[in-house]
Design an enzyme around this catalytic site. Structure first.
Site, PDB file in Angstrom:
ATOM      1  N   LEU A   1       9.613  16.424 -41.657  1.00  0.00           N
ATOM      2  CA  LEU A   1       9.934  17.750 -42.180  1.00  0.00           C
ATOM      3  C   LEU A   1       9.897  17.691 -43.704  1.00  0.00           C
ATOM      4  CD1 LEU A   1      12.918  18.748 -39.847  1.00  0.00           C
ATOM      5  CD2 LEU A   1      10.551  19.530 -39.691  1.00  0.00           C
ATOM      6  N   HIS A   2       9.773  18.835 -44.332  1.00  0.00           N
ATOM      7  CA  HIS A   2       9.627  18.908 -45.787  1.00  0.00           C
ATOM      8  C   HIS A   2       8.483  17.986 -46.237  1.00  0.00           C
ATOM      9  CE1 HIS A   2      13.204  21.387 -46.748  1.00  0.00           C
ATOM     10  NE2 HIS A   2      13.644  20.880 -45.604  1.00  0.00           N
TER      11      HIS A   2
END
Length: 219
Positions: free
Chosen positions: A24-25
């Site tokens: 994620l990110h």
């Protein structure tokens, strides 16, 4: 309890991101800077980044999704992570996002929600089946948690936990951080490409460095 390896595998499958990227990110860049606490902060906490002395920081702005190839023009939660490099060689990390509230404290439900959000045609049905998540998501919609900003300095960032600060007399104060940019003149030109928010930040820092006669650090 959801096995962490299984959680990562499911999140990677949901976003279909490139190999060897963050789960994620995934899309983000690092920026070097300094932080100086105000006297008011120093009076409330004895932590080494609150003394009022300048400390180096490493900031990572990011898009929340798990595919780094997604263009910045798409709406997404944005993240701001700050690492304070302390004088004793340790570090303090502060993680913020544009959503003020997290929808769940259950890892399994978070993964399910993320999987469901990748299929917007059926996402409303998922929310109907899990109404306890609705208040946090509605709060995010009302407060612009999923922006399409022209700059990372436009939205505010919310570390979602409460933190206990102890002062010199060991008195405890509970605080919630909000990271808000100070007003500043934007860089000249327009930024419309797939990396427009990162391009804008590079131009903003280059302009600020030129005004100070320095070269801004970025990694």
């Amino acid at each position: 309890m959801l096995d962490p390896v299984v959680a990562v595998d499911r999140l990677r499958a949901a976003f279909r991101g490139p190999e060897k990227h963050r789960t994620l990110h995934a899309k983000g860049r690092f920026y070097a800077g300094t932080f100086t606490a105000t006297p008011e902060a120093a009076a409330l906490g004895r932590a080494l980044h609150l003394t009022g002395e300048s400390v180096p920081v490493l900031v990572r702005w990011s898009n929340a999704g798990g595919n780094a190839d997604v263009p910045d023009t798409l709406p997404d939660i944005r993240g701001m992570a700050v690492k304070f490099r302390l004088p004793d060689g340790t570090a303090t990390d502060l993680l913020g996002q544009t959503a003020r509230r997290f929808p769940t404290d259950d890892p399994e439900m978070f993964v399910r929600m993320t999987e469901a959000s990748r299929r917007m045609a059926t996402f409303p049905l998922f929310m109907l089946r899990h109404p306890s998540m609705a208040p946090a998501l509605l709060d995010g919609l009302r407060n612009g948690a999923v922006p399409k900003p022209a700059s990372f300095v436009e939205p505010s960032y919310y570390p979602i936990h409460a933190y206990g600060w102890r002062d010199a007399d060991d008195r405890l104060s509970w605080v919630r951080y909000v990271l808000v940019a100070q007003p500043g003149e934007p860089p000249a030109g327009s930024f419309a490409g797939p990396d427009r928010v990162f391009d804008e930040m590079a131009a903003r820092l280059a302009r600020a460095g030129a005004l100070r006669g320095t070269t801004p650090g970025r990694r």
